[in-house]
Structure formats: C-alpha cells, structure tokens
Motif scaffolding. Structure first.
Motif, mmCIF file in Angstrom:
data_model
loop_
_atom_site.group_PDB
_atom_site.id
_atom_site.type_symbol
_atom_site.label_atom_id
_atom_site.label_comp_id
_atom_site.label_asym_id
_atom_site.label_seq_id
_atom_site.Cartn_x
_atom_site.Cartn_y
_atom_site.Cartn_z
ATOM 1 N N PHE A 1 13.148 2.524 -11.847
ATOM 2 C CA PHE A 1 13.200 1.955 -13.193
ATOM 3 C C PHE A 1 13.773 0.543 -13.208
ATOM 4 C CE2 PHE A 1 17.338 3.927 -12.536
ATOM 5 C CZ PHE A 1 18.218 3.009 -13.075
ATOM 6 N N HIS A 2 14.504 0.179 -12.171
ATOM 7 C CA HIS A 2 15.159 -1.128 -12.083
ATOM 8 C C HIS A 2 14.229 -2.224 -11.597
ATOM 9 C CE1 HIS A 2 14.969 -1.007 -7.713
ATOM 10 N NE2 HIS A 2 15.077 0.294 -7.890
ATOM 11 N N HIS A 3 13.056 -1.846 -11.061
ATOM 12 C CA HIS A 3 12.182 -2.805 -10.363
ATOM 13 C C HIS A 3 11.118 -3.330 -11.311
ATOM 14 C CE1 HIS A 3 9.657 -4.619 -7.304
ATOM 15 N NE2 HIS A 3 10.531 -4.280 -6.379
ATOM 16 N N PRO A 4 11.046 -4.649 -11.526
ATOM 17 C CA PRO A 4 10.013 -5.196 -12.399
ATOM 18 C C PRO A 4 8.619 -4.798 -11.929
ATOM 19 C CG PRO A 4 11.655 -6.854 -11.886
ATOM 20 C CD PRO A 4 11.947 -5.682 -10.997
ATOM 21 N N PRO A 5 7.637 -4.800 -12.835
ATOM 22 C CA PRO A 5 6.276 -4.388 -12.467
ATOM 23 C C PRO A 5 5.733 -5.188 -11.294
ATOM 24 C CG PRO A 5 6.495 -4.605 -14.846
ATOM 25 C CD PRO A 5 7.765 -5.141 -14.257
ATOM 26 N N VAL A 6 4.908 -4.525 -10.479
ATOM 27 C CA VAL A 6 4.285 -5.150 -9.314
ATOM 28 C C VAL A 6 2.777 -5.195 -9.509
ATOM 29 C CG1 VAL A 6 6.128 -4.480 -7.734
ATOM 30 C CG2 VAL A 6 4.219 -2.920 -8.122
ATOM 31 N N ASP A 7 2.112 -6.052 -8.734
ATOM 32 C CA ASP A 7 0.673 -6.244 -8.899
ATOM 33 C C ASP A 7 -0.131 -5.471 -7.850
ATOM 34 O OD1 ASP A 7 1.333 -7.682 -6.684
ATOM 35 O OD2 ASP A 7 0.462 -9.587 -7.355
ATOM 36 N N HIS A 8 0.386 -4.295 -7.457
ATOM 37 C CA HIS A 8 -0.338 -3.460 -6.505
ATOM 38 C C HIS A 8 -0.128 -2.000 -6.901
ATOM 39 C CE1 HIS A 8 3.523 -2.430 -4.674
ATOM 40 N NE2 HIS A 8 3.793 -3.720 -4.572
ATOM 41 N N PRO A 9 -0.897 -1.072 -6.339
ATOM 42 C CA PRO A 9 -0.728 0.340 -6.716
ATOM 43 C C PRO A 9 0.676 0.845 -6.417
ATOM 44 C CG PRO A 9 -2.770 0.015 -5.495
ATOM 45 C CD PRO A 9 -2.010 -1.272 -5.390
ATOM 46 N N ILE A 10 1.106 1.827 -7.216
ATOM 47 C CA ILE A 10 2.416 2.436 -7.020
ATOM 48 C C ILE A 10 2.255 3.946 -6.974
ATOM 49 C CG2 ILE A 10 3.723 0.567 -8.104
ATOM 50 C CD1 ILE A 10 3.775 2.193 -10.674
ATOM 51 N N VAL A 11 3.262 4.613 -6.434
ATOM 52 C CA VAL A 11 3.216 6.071 -6.386
ATOM 53 C C VAL A 11 3.485 6.620 -7.778
ATOM 54 C CG1 VAL A 11 3.919 6.168 -3.973
ATOM 55 C CG2 VAL A 11 5.655 6.212 -5.759
ATOM 56 N N PRO A 12 3.018 7.840 -8.087
ATOM 57 C CA PRO A 12 3.275 8.427 -9.407
ATOM 58 C C PRO A 12 4.770 8.582 -9.673
ATOM 59 C CG PRO A 12 1.558 9.641 -8.235
ATOM 60 C CD PRO A 12 2.152 8.684 -7.247
ATOM 61 N N ASP B 1 0.854 -1.182 0.000
ATOM 62 C CA ASP B 1 0.000 0.000 0.000
ATOM 63 C C ASP B 1 0.895 1.238 0.000
ATOM 64 O OD1 ASP B 1 -1.533 2.226 0.687
ATOM 65 O OD2 ASP B 1 -2.809 1.116 2.059
ATOM 66 N N PRO B 2 0.848 2.070 -1.070
ATOM 67 C CA PRO B 2 1.759 3.221 -1.134
ATOM 68 C C PRO B 2 1.641 4.158 0.059
ATOM 69 C CG PRO B 2 0.738 2.850 -3.270
ATOM 70 C CD PRO B 2 0.046 1.945 -2.289
ATOM 71 N N GLN B 3 0.439 4.367 0.571
ATOM 72 C CA GLN B 3 0.276 5.279 1.704
ATOM 73 C C GLN B 3 0.911 4.699 2.965
ATOM 74 O OE1 GLN B 3 -0.730 8.391 1.247
ATOM 75 N NE2 GLN B 3 -0.818 7.742 -0.898
ATOM 76 N N GLU B 4 0.758 3.400 3.171
ATOM 77 C CA GLU B 4 1.394 2.771 4.330
ATOM 78 C C GLU B 4 2.917 2.818 4.201
ATOM 79 O OE1 GLU B 4 1.154 -1.368 6.944
ATOM 80 O OE2 GLU B 4 0.489 -1.373 4.844
ATOM 81 N N GLY C 1 17.329 7.735 -12.780
ATOM 82 C CA GLY C 1 16.667 8.008 -14.045
ATOM 83 C C GLY C 1 16.588 9.498 -14.316
ATOM 84 N N SER C 2 16.762 9.880 -15.572
ATOM 85 C CA SER C 2 16.750 11.305 -15.910
ATOM 86 C C SER C 2 15.396 11.952 -15.656
ATOM 87 C CB SER C 2 17.144 11.502 -17.379
ATOM 88 O OG SER C 2 16.137 11.011 -18.256
ATOM 89 N N GLU C 3 14.337 11.168 -15.692
ATOM 90 C CA GLU C 3 12.980 11.707 -15.510
ATOM 91 C C GLU C 3 12.395 11.360 -14.144
ATOM 92 O OE1 GLU C 3 12.151 13.702 -18.111
ATOM 93 O OE2 GLU C 3 14.177 13.045 -18.650
ATOM 94 N N ASP C 4 13.231 10.983 -13.206
ATOM 95 C CA ASP C 4 12.774 10.599 -11.868
ATOM 96 C C ASP C 4 12.272 11.839 -11.117
ATOM 97 O OD1 ASP C 4 12.485 9.805 -9.219
ATOM 98 O OD2 ASP C 4 14.317 8.613 -9.200
ATOM 99 N N PRO C 5 10.965 11.928 -10.828
ATOM 100 C CA PRO C 5 10.468 13.111 -10.126
ATOM 101 C C PRO C 5 10.839 13.136 -8.648
ATOM 102 C CG PRO C 5 8.691 11.538 -10.423
ATOM 103 C CD PRO C 5 9.883 10.978 -11.144
ATOM 104 N N VAL C 6 11.214 11.964 -8.099
ATOM 105 C CA VAL C 6 11.610 11.902 -6.692
ATOM 106 C C VAL C 6 13.051 12.378 -6.517
ATOM 107 C CG1 VAL C 6 11.800 10.376 -4.686
ATOM 108 C CG2 VAL C 6 10.007 9.982 -6.382
ATOM 109 N N MET C 7 13.863 12.172 -7.556
ATOM 110 C CA MET C 7 15.267 12.586 -7.536
ATOM 111 C C MET C 7 15.510 13.550 -8.706
ATOM 112 S SD MET C 7 16.820 10.974 -5.040
ATOM 113 C CE MET C 7 15.889 10.071 -3.789
ATOM 114 N N PRO C 8 14.936 14.759 -8.664
ATOM 115 C CA PRO C 8 15.064 15.708 -9.775
ATOM 116 C C PRO C 8 16.481 16.260 -9.867
ATOM 117 C CG PRO C 8 14.007 16.765 -7.916
ATOM 118 C CD PRO C 8 14.165 15.316 -7.543
#
Length: 262
Positions: free
Chosen positions: A202-213, A74-77, A165-172
């Motif tokens: 970008f290194h993490h394979p897709p997950v089956d739960h919600p993710i943060v933007p 859960d992204p919020q948790e 990543g060049s487009e990483d909004p968490v690490m601008p």
C-alpha cells in the motif's frame, strides 16, 4: 531544502554485484544511519527517494539492492527469484550484512546508531539481520512480517516496528498473529500497526507494469506509514537515547520535515 549528496555504490552479495544508492546529509560530521530495503521487485527510484528524504532529515541512508542492479517488473520473474530467497534465511542475511557493511564503512556513519527499515522482501531481510544478532538500534518492516527459525528472534537487540494493511492477502491475520507471537515470546520490544482497508504494498506508488493480485497503493496510509517510520528512527537514533532491549521509556521526538513525501 537541505543540500544532500548521493552516489552509487557497488558491492558483492549473493553471487551478484549489487548496486546501492547512498544518500548523505549536509556537513562532514558522523550521523546516525539507516539501511533501506526494497520490495521484491528490487531497488527503484521509490527507495532512492526515501533514502534521499532520510538524508534531508540528517541520516546517512543506503537503499540496498536485491537483484544485482536489476528491477524485476515481471511478476513471475520476481516471484521466481524472491520465493526461494525468502525460504533461505542465510541468503537473506548475507544480502543484508553485505549492505550493512557498506553502510558501516561509510565515514559519515555513526556505527553505534544504525537502523534497518525495509519493505516486503527488504523488510524480511531487516528482520533476519536482527535475528542474526546484528548491532541495530531499530528495525522497521512494512509488509514483511515473516517469522523466523525457532528461537532466533531472541537475538534481536532493538525495538521492532511493523506495519501491514488490514486487507493484505500476502500477510493475512494468521501470519500477523504468528509474527507477533514470535516477537512476544522472544521478549522483543515490538509494535504492529494495521492500516485499515490497505492491501499489500500500500506504501508503493503505482507502477507501469503488471503486479501480483492483492497489491494497491493507498496514499493516505502510505503517508502515515512513512511518518511512523520517521518517528521510530527519531526515537531510537537521536543522540543520547538508549533504544535497545529493554527500550527506554518516553514518547518519540517527531522531526518536522520529510514526512509527507510518501
């Protein structure tokens, strides 16, 4: 494929019982070792597979836990636990040192050749170990370019490699520039690789739960980042090398296995 052994390890940290994943290479001799830190969601099969791949390359590898055996899908948790943690360097160091102590106590570990590699929150913890003066031969961080308390980067005793990543909004760009300025001012042997077009995690394979933007898997750059990590470890953990400040000159030795799995 090289035969490896794995086991679950329990240890206390941050008021919790952590459950790590230890992977051991074939044989009975002492080997260089790698601490592997997970993203903020916590230890998952992704990090366990990375530890296993490192063991296949001949390293003792411990993928450490962040949340007492829990994976926070859960992204919020996840944010509710990780944001306060990221604001408390001493808590992060406590989590990192607890895992490092487990890895160092392993009979197969060469205590003079240990590196820490982490992703996201795990990468920040690896850096905080360095800022606390931990005896490491290399630090690698992907998506975890947080700056530390003023002056403490001078305690880092080994090369630091960072990927983002060049487009990483968490690490601008401003965050990347602050991190590199900190490393440069402290005299650290540092490298930063910016992976064009990649977002956060970008290194993490897709997950089956919600993710943060701002999070998305980039398979090509994921493989490149893994190869860069493997190169860092080969450069700094190979027997006979000296990889501390100042760093020994010369190109890294590229192992021939395990680089295309991620």
């Amino acid at each position: 494929m090289t035969t490896i052994a794995t086991r679950r390890v329990e240890y206390p940290a941050d008021g919790l019982t952590m459950i790590g994943h230890l992977a051991l290479p074939a044989g009975a001799d002492r080997r260089p070792a790698v601490l592997v830190g997970p993203e903020g969601m916590g230890l998952s099969d992704v990090e366990r597979r990375r530890a296993d791949a490192l063991a296949e390359l001949g390293y003792v590898a411990l993928a450490f836990d962040l949340h007492g055996g829990r994976y926070l899908g859960d992204p919020q948790e996840m944010l509710a636990r990780c944001m306060p943690l990221l604001a408390e360097p001493d808590r992060m160091r406590g989590i990192g040192h607890a895992a490092l102590d487990v890895l160092r106590a392993e009979a197969r570990t060469d205590p003079d050749r240990i590196a820490a590699v982490g992703y996201g929150t795990g990468g920040v913890i690896a850096l905080e170990l360095g800022r606390d003066g931990a005896d490491l031969r290399a630090i690698g961080t992907v998506n975890g370019l947080a700056t530390g308390r003023p002056g403490e980067a001078a305690r880092i005793r080994c090369p630091v490699w960072a990927g983002v990543g060049s487009e990483d909004p968490v690490m601008p760009p401003a965050q990347r520039e602050a991190f590199t300025a900190e490393m440069q001012a402290a005299g650290v042997d540092w490298r930063l690789v910016v992976y064009g077009g990649a977002l956060h995690a970008f290194h993490h394979p897709p997950v089956d739960h919600p993710i943060v933007p701002g999070v998305a898997y980039h398979p090509r750059h994921a493989q490149r980042a893994w190869r860069d990590v493997v190169d860092l470890l080969a450069e700094c953990l190979t027997a006979g090398t000296v990889c501390s400040r100042p760093a020994a000159p010369g190109p890294p030795v590229r192992p021939g296995a395990g680089v295309d799995d991620y």
